[in-house]
Design a protein around this motif. Structure first.
Motif, PDB file in Angstrom:
ATOM      1  N   THR A  47      37.536 -33.309 -31.490  1.00 34.55           N
ATOM      2  CA  THR A  47      37.164 -33.316 -30.080  1.00 34.55           C
ATOM      3  C   THR A  47      36.052 -32.313 -29.781  1.00 34.55           C
ATOM      4  O   THR A  47      36.135 -31.144 -30.170  1.00 34.55           O
ATOM      5  CB  THR A  47      38.373 -33.028 -29.184  1.00 34.55           C
ATOM      6  OG1 THR A  47      39.350 -34.059 -29.374  1.00 34.55           O
ATOM      7  CG2 THR A  47      37.971 -32.999 -27.715  1.00 34.55           C
ATOM      8  N   THR A  49      33.579 -30.415 -26.923  1.00 31.27           N
ATOM      9  CA  THR A  49      33.548 -29.955 -25.543  1.00 31.27           C
ATOM     10  C   THR A  49      32.142 -29.480 -25.186  1.00 31.27           C
ATOM     11  O   THR A  49      31.291 -29.322 -26.069  1.00 31.27           O
ATOM     12  CB  THR A  49      34.559 -28.813 -25.336  1.00 31.27           C
ATOM     13  OG1 THR A  49      34.275 -27.759 -26.261  1.00 31.27           O
ATOM     14  CG2 THR A  49      35.985 -29.303 -25.556  1.00 31.27           C
ATOM     15  N   LEU A  74      41.497 -27.349 -28.997  1.00 27.90           N
ATOM     16  CA  LEU A  74      40.164 -27.964 -29.034  1.00 27.90           C
ATOM     17  C   LEU A  74      39.081 -27.034 -29.577  1.00 27.90           C
ATOM     18  O   LEU A  74      37.961 -26.975 -29.057  1.00 27.90           O
ATOM     19  CB  LEU A  74      39.762 -28.472 -27.638  1.00 27.90           C
ATOM     20  CG  LEU A  74      40.709 -29.476 -26.976  1.00 27.90           C
ATOM     21  CD1 LEU A  74      40.127 -29.964 -25.656  1.00 27.90           C
ATOM     22  CD2 LEU A  74      41.002 -30.655 -27.891  1.00 27.90           C
ATOM     23  N   SER A 102      35.275 -37.961 -30.217  1.00 27.22           N
ATOM     24  CA  SER A 102      36.302 -37.580 -29.252  1.00 27.22           C
ATOM     25  C   SER A 102      35.723 -36.539 -28.302  1.00 27.22           C
ATOM     26  O   SER A 102      35.069 -35.588 -28.731  1.00 27.22           O
ATOM     27  CB  SER A 102      37.528 -37.021 -29.983  1.00 27.22           C
ATOM     28  OG  SER A 102      38.490 -36.547 -29.057  1.00 27.22           O
ATOM     29  N   GLY A 104      36.292 -33.875 -24.944  1.00 25.63           N
ATOM     30  CA  GLY A 104      37.192 -33.125 -24.074  1.00 25.63           C
ATOM     31  C   GLY A 104      36.403 -32.230 -23.135  1.00 25.63           C
ATOM     32  O   GLY A 104      35.259 -31.881 -23.419  1.00 25.63           O
ATOM     33  N   GLU A 106      36.932 -29.479 -19.270  1.00 25.46           N
ATOM     34  CA  GLU A 106      37.819 -28.878 -18.274  1.00 25.46           C
ATOM     35  C   GLU A 106      37.634 -29.473 -16.887  1.00 25.46           C
ATOM     36  O   GLU A 106      38.417 -29.185 -15.977  1.00 25.46           O
ATOM     37  CB  GLU A 106      37.596 -27.359 -18.222  1.00 25.46           C
ATOM     38  CG  GLU A 106      37.981 -26.651 -19.516  1.00 25.46           C
ATOM     39  CD  GLU A 106      37.853 -25.151 -19.419  1.00 25.46           C
ATOM     40  OE1 GLU A 106      37.335 -24.676 -18.384  1.00 25.46           O
ATOM     41  OE2 GLU A 106      38.267 -24.451 -20.356  1.00 25.46           O
ATOM     42  N   TYR A 111      32.971 -33.622 -18.815  1.00 29.62           N
ATOM     43  CA  TYR A 111      33.073 -34.905 -19.509  1.00 29.62           C
ATOM     44  C   TYR A 111      31.748 -35.662 -19.454  1.00 29.62           C
ATOM     45  O   TYR A 111      31.309 -36.258 -20.447  1.00 29.62           O
ATOM     46  CB  TYR A 111      34.184 -35.767 -18.897  1.00 29.62           C
ATOM     47  CG  TYR A 111      35.573 -35.415 -19.366  1.00 29.62           C
ATOM     48  CD1 TYR A 111      36.029 -35.793 -20.630  1.00 29.62           C
ATOM     49  CD2 TYR A 111      36.440 -34.693 -18.549  1.00 29.62           C
ATOM     50  CE1 TYR A 111      37.307 -35.469 -21.058  1.00 29.62           C
ATOM     51  CE2 TYR A 111      37.720 -34.361 -18.969  1.00 29.62           C
ATOM     52  CZ  TYR A 111      38.145 -34.750 -20.228  1.00 29.62           C
ATOM     53  OH  TYR A 111      39.410 -34.419 -20.651  1.00 29.62           O
ATOM     54  N   ASN A 130      39.318 -37.905 -24.391  1.00 24.47           N
ATOM     55  CA  ASN A 130      40.608 -37.226 -24.492  1.00 24.47           C
ATOM     56  C   ASN A 130      41.013 -36.685 -23.122  1.00 24.47           C
ATOM     57  O   ASN A 130      40.723 -35.541 -22.783  1.00 24.47           O
ATOM     58  CB  ASN A 130      40.509 -36.097 -25.529  1.00 24.47           C
ATOM     59  CG  ASN A 130      41.859 -35.469 -25.826  1.00 24.47           C
ATOM     60  OD1 ASN A 130      42.859 -35.801 -25.193  1.00 24.47           O
ATOM     61  ND2 ASN A 130      41.890 -34.562 -26.784  1.00 24.47           N
ATOM     62  N   CYS A 133      44.919 -34.006 -23.608  1.00 23.90           N
ATOM     63  CA  CYS A 133      45.220 -32.925 -24.544  1.00 23.90           C
ATOM     64  C   CYS A 133      46.218 -31.949 -23.925  1.00 23.90           C
ATOM     65  O   CYS A 133      45.962 -31.378 -22.863  1.00 23.90           O
ATOM     66  CB  CYS A 133      43.955 -32.170 -24.940  1.00 23.90           C
ATOM     67  SG  CYS A 133      44.295 -30.853 -26.122  1.00 23.90           S
ATOM     68  N   GLY A 139      41.951 -29.176 -17.479  1.00 25.80           N
ATOM     69  CA  GLY A 139      41.342 -30.397 -18.007  1.00 25.80           C
ATOM     70  C   GLY A 139      42.351 -31.423 -18.441  1.00 25.80           C
ATOM     71  O   GLY A 139      43.247 -31.770 -17.700  1.00 25.80           O
ATOM     72  N   GLY A 140      42.172 -31.892 -19.687  1.00 30.38           N
ATOM     73  CA  GLY A 140      42.900 -33.026 -20.235  1.00 30.38           C
ATOM     74  C   GLY A 140      44.261 -33.333 -19.663  1.00 30.38           C
ATOM     75  O   GLY A 140      44.484 -34.392 -19.106  1.00 30.38           O
ATOM     76  N   ASN A 195      48.892 -39.774 -27.620  1.00 27.16           N
ATOM     77  CA  ASN A 195      48.621 -38.392 -27.976  1.00 27.16           C
ATOM     78  C   ASN A 195      49.958 -37.707 -28.236  1.00 27.16           C
ATOM     79  O   ASN A 195      51.013 -38.325 -28.149  1.00 27.16           O
ATOM     80  CB  ASN A 195      47.838 -37.702 -26.848  1.00 27.16           C
ATOM     81  CG  ASN A 195      46.923 -36.607 -27.366  1.00 27.16           C
ATOM     82  OD1 ASN A 195      47.221 -35.966 -28.372  1.00 27.16           O
ATOM     83  ND2 ASN A 195      45.808 -36.389 -26.692  1.00 27.16           N
TER      84      ASN A 195
END
Length: 307
Positions: A47, A49, A74, A102, A104, A106, A111, A130, A133, A139-140, A195
């Motif tokens: 993933t 970011t 991550l 992938s 990810g 916050e 994104y 993702n 997470c 985030g996720g 997940n």
């Protein structure tokens, strides 16, 4: 001759098997050096970011008899380095291997930043978003449990990028069908599930959790029945392609997931016990299918026969 080829939006897979995000790094971990990655259906990278992340406190991983607890958080070098170094190197080694990135972040802006940069770089074939997470504070996990948020972020990404997007779903919700339909409403090209399940283990001598972050995501063979159930629940709720995951270790596991409704699969925790698990599954699949009288693996999708 058994057909293992699978076609998904943006992806032409020679077989339905790929390592799950986080288990193969960016194709640069030790396990990835043990065989020709062209044997894989595709590779899902770790993933990525917007900025570099060092992750959660150590220890980040606890390998158990029946699965793996992880709270990596991550860890990655950030999108610019992933594109300019990791993906360039991977594409040079494997120019014909389908690659799924992938993603990810916050917040919604994060994104969009990562997906836009990955799309413009033209080094990957699809994006795995993702939204689920469990190992980051923001985030996720927050996004992935709210249908309206899933639909909104999916739609925002879809409007900005040309690559197919696959939304990764969490099992830590009351109604996963509602989340799946929200992703579909937002324009998702496919779904990835499940997940990890939230979990914890405790060392009874020290009375402390095994993970430095105390809690984490539980994966591996222990969650396989949960994953199969949720894959089927999503299959009856949507027509989107599904990449299934959760405790896959053998070719028979792949067949089970496809019968439940998956079109392809990702293999994760099994790598901790056997780094060659993917090529071994791929090699065994034709024999298993032949024994079952199946000539095309795609004919299995959603064909479970309920009592």
């Amino acid at each position: 001759m058994v057909n293992l080829n699978v076609k998904l939006p943006g992806l032409k897979l020679k077989n339905p098997v790929m390592p799950a995000s986080g288990t193969f790094g960016f194709g640069d971990v030790a396990a990835a050096q043990k065989y020709d990655l062209n044997k894989l259906g595709a590779l899902v990278i770790k993933t990525t970011t917007p900025n570099k992340r060092v992750g959660n406190p150590q220890p980040q991983i606890a390998v158990l008899d029946d699965g793996v607890l992880n709270s990596v958080g991550l860890t990655n070098p950030g999108v610019e380095q992933v594109i300019n170094e990791k993906l360039v190197a991977l594409k040079k080694l494997y120019p014909n291997l389908p690659i799924i990135a992938s993603v990810g972040a916050e917040d919604e802006a994060g994104y969009l930043t990562v997906t836009n940069q990955l799309s413009r770089a033209r080094l990957v074939d699809a994006l795995e978003i993702n939204l689920s997470c469990p190992n980051v504070a923001q985030g996720g996990m927050t996004f992935g449990v709210h249908p309206k948020m899933v639909a909104r972020i999916t739609s925002a990404i879809k409007q900005k990028v040309k690559l197919p997007i696959y939304i990764k779903l969490t099992p830590n919700v009351t109604n996963i069908q509602e989340i799946a339909r929200a992703a579909e409403d937002g324009g998702a090209d496919g779904l990835v599930l499940i997940n990890t399940v939230m979990g914890m283990r405790i060392d009874i001598a020290s009375r402390k959790p095994l993970l430095g972050n105390n809690i984490g995501g539980y994966s591996g063979r222990g969650i396989k029945p949960i994953a199969l159930y949720l894959v089927h629940q999503v299959r009856v709720a949507t027509q989107l392609p599904i990449i299934g995951m959760g405790g896959i270790e053998t070719a028979s596991d792949v067949v089970e997931f496809m019968l439940a409704g998956a079109n392809a699969v990702e293999v994760g925790s099994a790598h901790f016990h056997n780094p060659l698990v993917c090529p071994e599954i791929i090699q065994a699949l034709p024999r298993v299918l032949d024994d079952l009288g199946v000539s095309d693996i795609n004919d299995l999708v959603g064909q479970v026969k309920f009592n």
